[in-house]
Every structure is written in structure tokens, then in C-alpha cells.
Design an enzyme around this catalytic site. Structure first.
Site, mmCIF file in Angstrom:
data_model
loop_
_atom_site.group_PDB
_atom_site.id
_atom_site.type_symbol
_atom_site.label_atom_id
_atom_site.label_comp_id
_atom_site.label_asym_id
_atom_site.label_seq_id
_atom_site.Cartn_x
_atom_site.Cartn_y
_atom_site.Cartn_z
ATOM 1 N N ASP A 1 0.820 -1.208 0.000
ATOM 2 C CA ASP A 1 0.000 0.000 0.000
ATOM 3 C C ASP A 1 0.856 1.261 0.000
ATOM 4 O O ASP A 1 2.080 1.210 0.181
ATOM 5 C CB ASP A 1 -0.903 0.018 1.234
ATOM 6 C CG ASP A 1 -2.072 -0.943 1.121
ATOM 7 O OD1 ASP A 1 -2.387 -1.366 -0.009
ATOM 8 O OD2 ASP A 1 -2.671 -1.276 2.163
ATOM 9 N N TYR B 1 7.383 -10.127 6.216
ATOM 10 C CA TYR B 1 7.172 -8.706 6.486
ATOM 11 C C TYR B 1 7.760 -8.355 7.853
ATOM 12 O O TYR B 1 7.678 -9.141 8.807
ATOM 13 C CB TYR B 1 5.685 -8.364 6.480
ATOM 14 C CG TYR B 1 5.089 -8.230 5.097
ATOM 15 C CD1 TYR B 1 5.043 -6.998 4.450
ATOM 16 C CD2 TYR B 1 4.573 -9.341 4.437
ATOM 17 C CE1 TYR B 1 4.493 -6.867 3.183
ATOM 18 C CE2 TYR B 1 4.018 -9.225 3.174
ATOM 19 C CZ TYR B 1 3.984 -7.984 2.539
ATOM 20 O OH TYR B 1 3.447 -7.877 1.283
#
Length: 372
Positions: free
Chosen positions: A66, A130
Site C-alpha cells: 500500500d 514482512y
């Protein structure tokens, strides 16, 4: 483009690893149309125009991030089709050419590999990791070093109950329906994922924190008073001076609200890491927000288990989403990548045109392959 132009040309597929600071981008995916916003992919494909491919180069991104999310290492595949008589670029030349033409300083191509024509950067990935960075011990955002801003989530707290966060993270491990941690708009047909790793650990000290800034400024109105912040039957935690450790259970917890950060407050960083083959839309940021709530004492590890089992993304606590700027895509892995790059399928693609000489690697060859 006429068919004669492409006749005898050689098409080669590459896997490229690249990194970026996501602050200036509207995510990694390309933004099409006449919008002012741009994605990382827009700049990569613009740089690829310098390769002078017969067919315009399009990047197929492995992992979409994002706006504001960073990547230490993302991946994509692309096809480069050179004119007849021109050999495929070597991975080294391709990497250098892309970096030469990149117009944004916050993007860098790390490495390239030759891969077979059926290789897919998204579907061939076997692991994605992540990293989420947290900061504690600095209650006001303007006290955070400017070099750390937009690179971590600065919590208005002096301490986290890391033991409770680790216990809560354990409930998330394994194969589950992660619907409760999925934001609306996810393109996935199934919400079942296997979380292989979920860890909470102290992060390395920031090199951007000066010695005189290692402690937070005195709290307004503290007057330098020392009040006992630790519950009865507990003592200060030696490795985390702003936490307490229960002498019976050895359970750690944050100090009470009467604790004065002017006495022992210290800027610290924490790393949350999650590994899976794939994730749902905003799954990592939602899991991070829930674990932070546990660390702050708002939720318990048992409640996290209940949230997971509820499969309800609209529940009372499931609306929490950690800010984008603390999240980094750390790695994307592929099985037997080196063997894949040297497979017969790659060699066969190179034989589709005239006999190829060695790929250009000398500086003069490199300059010749770039568009002016």
C-alpha cells in the site's frame, strides 16, 4: 508494431529484486491514467523503456504494498524482447541499465536473474516475510529523530508487555481462516493462510539517536518526583527498566499510569516479523495492531485467539489497522532460484533467434544498449 519487426527476435524473462522507501508513492502498483499519484511500478516501467525492447516492458509484481509501505526487497518478472541479431541482456547489464534510467532516488534495483518463460513472480513465490518496526519511550512524535519518521510506528507508551505479545502471536501460528484480519477489498477467493512465523523481539538501536537523546525529556509537571510505579510483589525488569516483572510468575508488564518517563524513559525499537507464502489484504497491519493492543494491556492473548476464531473482520477490535509507514516487505523467496536461472528452458529461449554472442558486459556495450 508490424509482425516483421518481431520476427526472429529473442524474448527473455527476468526476475528482478528491487527496494524502495514507500513514503512518496501510491503503493507499488502502477497508477494508470492522468492521475498525479504514481506507484513504484510506474518508475520501473519508465526506466525499462531504456532497454529498447521490441515489445514494451511490463512488470508483474510479486507482492503488492500500500501507499507508505516500504520494501527491503520486493520482486517482479518482466519480458525483454530484443531485435533480431541482438543477444539477451545479461542479468548484470539489465540491473545496471534499469538503475541508470530510474528517475526516483527512493527506488533501487538490487539483482536480476534469467528465468524460464513460464516463471511467475507472484505465483512462484514460496515465502514472503514482512517486518514491522515499533518505537516506545517517546510519547510525542516530534521527539522522534527525523530520520526515523515514516519508518516506524511511534507509540505513546513507555513499554510493551512483550511476553504477552509473544503469547498472542503464538495463537496466530499455523493454518487458519484469517477472515478476522482481512480488510475489505481483498481479491483473494480464500481467506485460509498458513502463518509460519510470528515473532516479537527487541530491534537494534537506531544509529540516528544521539547519546543526549537516549532518554525522553521530562514530562510536563513531573517536578522530578519519583513515585513507585511497580505493583506489589514485583520488581523492575532488568532489561526493560520501564516494565515490571512479577516475582512469582516472572510475567512482565507495563508500569502504571503514574510512572514518570522523565526518570527512566528511553527510546527503544521493536521488530515484529511475519512469514507466510502469502497474506490477505492488510493482514499484517491488522495482526500488528492487535498485538500492539496486547502489549499495551488493552487486549489479552486469549482475546486474540477468540478474535481469530470469530472470523469476523468487522468485530469490535478488528477495526484496528497499524499505520502503513512502519511496515517493510523484508523478503520474497523462490525455490531453487539459482537452478531455475540456469535451466534448459532459459537456454532454449535464447536459441529462438540467430546464434547469440556473449551478452554485452563491457562498459561500451552497456552504453550501446541504452536509449539516449
Amino acid at each position: 508494431m508490424g509482425s516483421g519487426l518481431a520476427a526472429g527476435s529473442v524474448r527473455s524473462r527476468y526476475l528482478v529484486y528491487f527496494q524502495y522507501l514507500g513514503t512518496d508513492f501510491n503503493g507499488v502498483a502502477a497508477v494508470r491514467g492522468a492521475q498525479r499519484a504514481a506507484g513504484v511500478q510506474n518508475y520501473l516501467e519508465e526506466a525499462a523503456e531504456g532497454l529498447k525492447s521490441v515489445v514494451p516492458v511490463k512488470f508483474t509484481i510479486s507482492s503488492r504494498t500500500d501507499a507508505g509501505v516500504h520494501a527491503l526487497s520486493n520482486a517482479a518478472h518482466l519480458d525483454v524482447q530484443r531485435r533480431s541479431g541482438q543477444p539477451p541482456f545479461s542479468p548484470e547489464v539489465l540491473t545496471q541499465a534499469l538503475n541508470t534510467h530510474l528517475r526516483h532516488p527512493a527506488i533501487r534495483v538490487l539483482k536480476a536473474f534469467r528465468v524460464p518463460s513460464d516463471f511467475h513472480a507472484r505465483y512462484s513465490a514460496t515465502s514472503r516475510t514482512y517486518l514491522y518496526r515499533l518505537a516506545t519511550g517517546c510519547p510525542q512524535y516530534d521527539q522522534l529523530p527525523v530520520f526515523e519518521r515514516n519508518r516506524c510506528w511511534a507509540l505513546q507508551a513507555d513499554c510493551l508487555d512483550v511476553a504477552a505479545m509473544q503469547e498472542a502471536a503464538h495463537h496466530l501460528l499455523g493454518t487458519h481462516d484469517f477472515s478476522a484480519f482481512q480488510s475489505t477489498g481483498s481479491p483473494s477467493s480464500s481467506s485460509v493462510r498458513t502463518l509460519r512465523r510470528a515473532s516479537v523481539s527487541p530491534g537494534p538501536a537506531s544509529p540516528f539517536v544521539l547519546p543526549q537523546e537516549s532518554s525522553c525529556p521530562p514530562a510536563v509537571g513531573s517536578g522530578g518526583r519519583r513515585e513507585r510505579p511497580f505493583p506489589e510483589g514485583s520488581q523492575p525488569c532488568p532489561e526493560l527498566p520501564t516494565c515490571w516483572t512479577d516475582l512469582g510468575s516472572h510475567r512482565k508488564g507495563p508500569v502504571g499510569p503514574w510512572f514518570r518517563p522523565s526518570l527512566t524513559g528511553r527510546l527503544r525499537f521493536w521488530n515484529l516479523e511475519f512469514e507466510s507464502q502469502s497474506f490477505l489484504y492488510r493482514q499484517v497491519r491488522r495482526m500488528t495492531a492487535i498485538l500492539v493492543a496486547v502489549g499495551l494491556g488493552t487486549l489479552t492473548p486469549t482475546q486474540v485467539k477468540m478474535i481469530l476464531e470469530s472470523r469476523d473482520p468487522l468485530g469490535r477490535h478488528q477495526t484496528r489497522v497499524a499505520p502503513a509507514h512502519g511496515l517493510f516487505l523484508k523478503s520474497v523467496l523462490y525455490r531453487d532460484l539459482e537452478d531455475l536461472a540456469g535451466s534448459p528452458a532459459c537456454a532454449q529461449q535464447e536459441c529462438q533467434g540467430p546464434p547469440a554472442r556473449a551478452a554485452p558486459g563491457r562498459p561500451e556495450d552497456f552504453r550501446a544498449c541504452l536509449a539516449p
